[in-house]
Design a protein around this motif. Structure first.
Motif, PDB file in Angstrom:
ATOM      1  N   VAL A  11      -2.792  -0.237  -5.868  1.00  0.00           N
ATOM      2  CA  VAL A  11      -2.082  -1.226  -5.067  1.00  0.00           C
ATOM      3  C   VAL A  11      -2.030  -2.582  -5.772  1.00  0.00           C
ATOM      4  CG1 VAL A  11      -4.121  -1.961  -3.734  1.00  0.00           C
ATOM      5  CG2 VAL A  11      -1.838  -2.164  -2.727  1.00  0.00           C
ATOM      6  N   SER A  60       2.293   1.851  -3.323  1.00  0.00           N
ATOM      7  CA  SER A  60       1.291   2.402  -4.246  1.00  0.00           C
ATOM      8  C   SER A  60       1.116   3.903  -4.044  1.00  0.00           C
ATOM      9  CB  SER A  60      -0.054   1.679  -4.066  1.00  0.00           C
ATOM     10  OG  SER A  60      -0.730   2.123  -2.909  1.00  0.00           O
ATOM     11  N   TRP A 114       0.844  -1.208   0.000  1.00  0.00           N
ATOM     12  CA  TRP A 114       0.000   0.000   0.000  1.00  0.00           C
ATOM     13  C   TRP A 114       0.873   1.248   0.000  1.00  0.00           C
ATOM     14  CZ3 TRP A 114      -0.860   3.657   4.110  1.00  0.00           C
ATOM     15  CH2 TRP A 114      -1.839   4.616   3.817  1.00  0.00           C
ATOM     16  N   ARG A 165       0.308   4.665  -7.916  1.00  0.00           N
ATOM     17  CA  ARG A 165      -0.259   3.610  -8.756  1.00  0.00           C
ATOM     18  C   ARG A 165      -1.204   2.771  -7.909  1.00  0.00           C
ATOM     19  NH1 ARG A 165       4.706   0.425 -11.109  1.00  0.00           N
ATOM     20  NH2 ARG A 165       3.058  -0.639 -12.270  1.00  0.00           N
ATOM     21  N   ILE A 196       0.955  -2.873  -8.012  1.00  0.00           N
ATOM     22  CA  ILE A 196       2.183  -3.135  -7.250  1.00  0.00           C
ATOM     23  C   ILE A 196       2.292  -4.628  -6.948  1.00  0.00           C
ATOM     24  CG2 ILE A 196       3.418  -2.666  -5.115  1.00  0.00           C
ATOM     25  CD1 ILE A 196       3.253  -0.239  -6.966  1.00  0.00           C
TER      26      ILE A 196
END
Length: 514
Positions: free
Chosen positions: A502, A495, A492, A500, A505
């Motif tokens: 999560v 991100s 998190w 971006r 990722i």
């Protein structure tokens, strides 16, 4: 007024399959008496009802008086159990063996001692082959009773043989009970604390576990001794977060059934539980290829039309398949696609609500909330996290309840529900204050989230980077890794740093596993 959740007869009838209901009607009609017809009328009325209601049942069955209802329900309950026992006897070896013990008693009571002894010998042999030593011990005790009272055959050497056989059986049964009790205690610890929280937890559990195994002799175990031995180790290593060892013992558990196909048919629920624990251990190890292979085995078993089935097995298949399908979505980072599982999952939760305990519901709600959070639907995540937070028993899986509150706080921040943030912060603070095992990760995240309201937008990225560095250092401590299993806070933070979603990722991390 009794309701669906409290009336045993109504619950039992609602659990029956069509074929079981048909069998019961044939079973009841064999009785041919007026009383039998009355309890069959009561059965039909309850079968047709959506909710239990005494007055409606009496209105549908004018031949039944109110004063008769309690006795008729008790009689109906006994008849239903007798019918189910007969219907499922062929699938349950223990029912068949107990029935043969009853027949041996009938023969004994009629003075047919030789016939009784021959039947007891068959029961004993079958029970030993099936690993149910307690039934074999019952047959042996009965056999000794007959031999001690009647001259049925030459006793030369027989007394010594029976005594030696009894001692061996008692040793195996005693060790079975000791190992099954140990496995149950380990599971109880897991429900209480989840994974070991600190060195004190680890030392206390390890001392208890090793002490319990001190006098165990595994040089010549029977099936269940071996099974319970593996079970106890799986739970011990799960709690202590030694997932490589947990994987080894879970694999031994499954291999034991693969080597004994007849036991896989007789003890299907224990076989499924072994597969589930193997899946959980491969998930914790991020061993994706093995995870998918085992999940395919579980789903193939569920789809096999020739497999054994009963309500318990169907509930376990639902629990294990859906849990691990969601886990597959987590590993892949495909939260949006994973949401497709939620509607059928909720439908099954409703169907099996009578068989599900609060712990199972809590875990499912947390997984559903995590799917919504990962897909970016923070309001739906909050909806399911609230269900966990509102559980009355805060001592049940305190770890999950804690992480649900932290994830709920993050979801409120992500959803822009600033008006509720202050209340959520106070709620998390109160809960953390009641916990005896506040961990560094929990405290660090809480302090960070509490300070977010005072930060300028330009400061946020730097703050996220600093928190990630702090949490990465915390995760290096084995006893501080536990929170990261429930909440992938690192992904998190990445991100937020990279701006971006999560799940992108996590998909990037998943590509490295393949």
């Amino acid at each position: 007024m009794p309701n669906e959740s409290s009336d045993p007869v109504f619950q039992l009838i609602k659990s029956l399959t069509r074929s079981e209901k048909r069998h019961f009607r044939l079973f009841a009609n064999r009785q041919g008496s007026t009383d039998g017809l009355k309890f069959l009328q009561l059965f039909d009325a309850l079968d047709a009802a959506v909710h239990y209601d005494d007055e409606r049942v009496l209105a549908q069955c004018p031949a039944i008086k109110k004063v008769q209802l309690a006795n008729l329900k008790a009689n109906l309950y006994r008849q239903l159990l007798a019918s189910l026992r007969m219907y499922h006897a062929g699938q349950n070896l223990d029912i068949q063996l107990h029935e043969q013990l009853d027949y041996a008693r009938v023969l004994y009571n009629r003075g047919l001692y030789q016939q009784s002894l021959r039947m007891l010998e068959r029961v004993k042999l079958a029970a030993q082959q099936a690993g149910v030593g307690h039934i074999a011990l019952q047959a042996l005790d009965f056999e000794k009773l007959i031999e001690a009272q009647y001259i049925t055959r030459s006793l030369q050497g027989r007394a010594e043989d029976l005594s030696a056989e009894a001692l061996t059986l008692v040793e195996h049964v005693s060790q079975q009970h000791m190992l099954s009790s140990l496995a149950l205690r380990m599971y109880g610890f897991y429900l209480q604390i989840g994974h070991s929280r600190n060195q004190e937890d680890y030392d206390r559990l390890t001392t208890f576990f090793r002490s319990a195994l001190k006098h165990v002799d595994m040089s010549n175990p029977d099936f269940f001794e071996e099974l319970y031995y593996y079970q106890a180790h799986v739970w011990y290593h799960t709690i202590t977060q030694n997932f490589a060892a947990c994987y080894r013992y879970a694999q031994k558990w499954v291999d034991l059934f693969e080597r004994n196909p007849s036991m896989r048919d007789q003890q299907t629920m224990l076989y499924l539980k072994g597969l589930h624990n193997l899946l959980i251990s491969t998930y914790n190890l991020l061993y994706y290829r093995k995870f998918i292979a085992v999940l395919n085995t579980l789903e193939a078993f569920a789809a096999d039309p020739e497999r054994r089935s009963n309500p318990n097995i169907e509930v376990l298949l639902f629990l294990y398949i859906y849990t691990n399908r969601i886990n597959a979505s987590f590993m892949q980072g495909r939260f949006t696609e994973g949401l497709a599982i939620v509607p059928p999952l909720l439908a099954n939760l409703s169907q099996y609500q009578q068989q599900l305990d609060p712990h199972r519901l809590m875990v499912f709600y947390y997984k559903i909330a995590s799917l919504y959070f990962g897909s970016g639907d923070f309001n739906k995540a909050i909806e399911y996290l609230t269900k966990i937070i509102q559980f009355k028993d805060s001592a049940l899986r305190e770890d999950i309840q804690c992480f649900a509150r932290i994830l709920n706080l993050i979801a409120h921040y992500e959803a822009g529900r600033d008006e509720s943030l202050e209340y959520q912060i106070k709620s998390v603070y109160r809960f953390l204050g009641k916990m005896n095992d506040q961990q560094q990760m929990q405290v660090a995240i809480f302090r960070f989230l509490r300070s977010l309201g005072d930060m300028n937008p330009q400061e946020l990225k730097t703050a996220f980077i600093q928190l990630k560095i702090q949490l990465t250092e915390i995760a290096a401590n084995p006893f501080e890794r536990r929170p990261f299993m429930y909440l992938d806070i690192i992904s998190w933070l990445e991100s937020k740093i990279e701006n971006r979603p999560v799940q992108e990722i996590m998909q990037r991390k998943f590509a490295l596993l393949r």
